[in-house]
Design a protein around this motif. Structure first.
Motif, short mmCIF file in Angstrom:
data_model
loop_
_atom_site.label_atom_id
_atom_site.label_comp_id
_atom_site.label_asym_id
_atom_site.label_seq_id
_atom_site.Cartn_x
_atom_site.Cartn_y
_atom_site.Cartn_z
N THR A 53 0.93 -1.25 -0.05
CA THR A 53 -0.18 0.07 0.05
C THR A 53 0.82 1.25 0.10
OG1 THR A 53 -0.16 -0.07 2.36
CG2 THR A 53 -1.88 -1.34 1.18
N ILE A 54 0.50 2.27 -0.45
CA ILE A 54 0.96 3.41 -0.71
C ILE A 54 0.22 4.43 0.10
CG2 ILE A 54 1.97 5.48 -2.12
CD1 ILE A 54 2.33 3.09 -4.08
N GLY A 55 0.97 5.49 0.86
CA GLY A 55 0.12 6.45 1.67
C GLY A 55 -0.08 6.12 3.05
N LEU A 56 0.02 7.11 3.87
CA LEU A 56 -0.25 7.10 5.17
C LEU A 56 -1.42 6.50 5.87
CD1 LEU A 56 1.12 7.56 8.10
CD2 LEU A 56 -0.01 9.80 8.14
N VAL A 57 -2.62 6.65 5.22
CA VAL A 57 -3.86 6.22 5.96
C VAL A 57 -4.03 4.68 5.38
CG1 VAL A 57 -6.55 6.26 5.77
CG2 VAL A 57 -4.94 8.39 5.78
N PRO A 58 -3.60 4.27 4.11
CA PRO A 58 -3.73 2.94 3.76
C PRO A 58 -2.58 1.91 4.66
CG PRO A 58 -4.09 4.09 1.79
CD PRO A 58 -3.63 5.09 2.86
N GLN A 59 -1.23 2.64 4.82
CA GLN A 59 -0.61 1.81 5.47
C GLN A 59 -1.01 1.54 7.04
OE1 GLN A 59 3.83 2.41 5.14
NE2 GLN A 59 3.54 2.38 2.93
N ALA A 60 -1.62 2.64 7.49
CA ALA A 60 -1.90 2.72 8.95
C ALA A 60 -2.96 1.63 9.19
CB ALA A 60 -2.51 3.95 9.61
N TRP A 86 3.10 4.63 17.87
CA TRP A 86 3.19 4.85 16.47
C TRP A 86 4.61 5.52 16.32
CZ3 TRP A 86 -1.46 5.14 13.04
CH2 TRP A 86 -2.64 4.38 13.86
N TYR A 87 5.16 4.91 15.16
CA TYR A 87 6.46 5.63 14.43
C TYR A 87 6.00 5.86 13.06
CZ TYR A 87 8.35 2.89 18.32
OH TYR A 87 8.57 2.28 19.47
N VAL A 88 6.16 7.27 13.03
CA VAL A 88 5.86 7.87 11.67
C VAL A 88 7.07 8.49 11.08
CG1 VAL A 88 3.63 7.96 12.08
CG2 VAL A 88 5.15 9.98 12.27
N LEU A 89 7.13 8.62 9.62
CA LEU A 89 8.09 9.27 9.09
C LEU A 89 8.08 10.81 9.16
CD1 LEU A 89 9.04 7.12 5.99
CD2 LEU A 89 10.10 7.06 8.29
N ASP A 90 6.78 11.23 8.82
CA ASP A 90 6.45 12.73 8.99
C ASP A 90 5.34 13.01 9.75
OD1 ASP A 90 5.60 15.28 8.49
OD2 ASP A 90 6.02 14.91 6.18
N ILE A 91 5.51 13.71 10.89
CA ILE A 91 4.47 13.79 12.03
C ILE A 91 3.84 14.99 11.62
CG2 ILE A 91 5.89 15.65 13.31
CD1 ILE A 91 4.95 14.06 15.85
N ASP A 92 4.32 16.09 10.75
CA ASP A 92 3.18 16.95 10.26
C ASP A 92 2.13 16.27 9.29
OD1 ASP A 92 4.23 18.89 11.72
OD2 ASP A 92 5.82 19.41 10.14
N HIS A 93 2.64 15.34 8.51
CA HIS A 93 1.63 14.67 7.68
C HIS A 93 0.69 13.90 8.51
CE1 HIS A 93 0.22 12.94 3.97
NE2 HIS A 93 0.62 11.75 4.29
N TYR A 94 1.07 13.26 9.51
CA TYR A 94 0.23 12.56 10.41
C TYR A 94 -0.76 13.13 10.88
CZ TYR A 94 -1.29 10.16 14.67
OH TYR A 94 -2.23 9.47 15.40
N ARG A 95 -0.31 14.55 11.24
CA ARG A 95 -1.38 15.53 11.96
C ARG A 95 -2.33 16.11 11.23
NH1 ARG A 95 3.65 18.42 14.60
NH2 ARG A 95 3.55 17.67 16.46
N THR A 96 -2.09 16.10 9.69
CA THR A 96 -3.16 16.50 8.66
C THR A 96 -3.99 15.49 8.34
OG1 THR A 96 -1.49 16.11 6.81
CG2 THR A 96 -1.37 18.23 7.62
N LEU A 98 -4.86 13.03 10.75
CA LEU A 98 -5.47 12.48 11.81
C LEU A 98 -6.86 12.27 11.80
CD1 LEU A 98 -4.58 11.49 14.67
CD2 LEU A 98 -4.83 13.64 15.58
N PRO A 99 -7.84 13.09 11.16
CA PRO A 99 -9.28 12.70 11.06
C PRO A 99 -9.48 11.41 10.64
CG PRO A 99 -8.97 15.17 10.71
CD PRO A 99 -7.57 14.53 10.70
N GLU A 100 -8.78 11.16 9.34
CA GLU A 100 -8.91 10.02 8.68
C GLU A 100 -8.16 8.41 9.48
OE1 GLU A 100 -7.96 10.69 4.08
OE2 GLU A 100 -7.25 12.27 5.15
N ILE A 101 -7.18 8.98 9.95
CA ILE A 101 -6.51 7.75 10.80
C ILE A 101 -7.54 7.56 11.94
CG2 ILE A 101 -4.75 7.76 12.16
CD1 ILE A 101 -2.98 9.11 10.36
N GLY A 102 -8.00 8.57 12.47
CA GLY A 102 -9.09 8.20 13.75
C GLY A 102 -9.97 7.19 12.90
#
Length: 154
Positions: A53-60, A86-96, A98-102
């Protein structure tokens, strides 16, 4: 201090200081008794061990599924997780995101909120991975593993 007592299904109790703001999506602390299960970091690998998978949300989503799979193999469920990191490569990307990850988190892990930590790292073992999730679970006493080969390590 607010504590929620454990019940027979989950040996955990949530601990949140009463004068602190209520956390959303995590607990300040979780305590419990039972069999500890320490899950190594899970990334978005498929059954063949490939990140597909590619992208933060699909990988999460896939990493959380892998956490559930490993935990189920030990005889546990998401409500037994006391702590996640959680270990992420880009915390700012995670923050943006976050609603989808939730939404993904609730879909896979339910409404249980363990104590959590989020750490930005410069890399993960698999260069295709952008998120890794480790966890510690506490299974209720007397809950044997569902895997026939598990038992005390000699």
């Amino acid at each position: 201090m607010t504590t929620v007592s454990p019940n027979a299904a989950t040996p955990l109790r949530r601990i949140d200081p009463s004068k602190w703001p209520s956390p959303h999506g995590y607990s300040h602390a979780v305590a419990g008794t039972g069999t500890f299960v320490f899950l190594g970091s899970q990334i978005a690998t498929d059954n063949a061990g490939r990140v597909t998978t590619i992208g933060l949300v699909p990988q999460a989503r896939q990493a959380l599924r892998n956490v559930r799979t490993v935990l189920a193999e030990a005889g546990g469920a998401p409500e037994h997780i006391a702590q996640m990191t959680w270990y992420v490569l880009d915390i700012d990307h995670y923050r943006t995101r976050l609603p989808e990850i939730g939404v993904v988190y609730r879909e896979i892990m339910g409404s249980h909120d363990p104590a959590m930590a989020l750490v930005e790292v410069s890399g993960l073992v698999d260069p295709a991975a952008i998120v890794a999730i480790s966890a510690t679970a506490i299974l209720p006493g007397g809950n044997p593993s569902s895997h026939p080969d598990s038992g005390p390590v000699p």
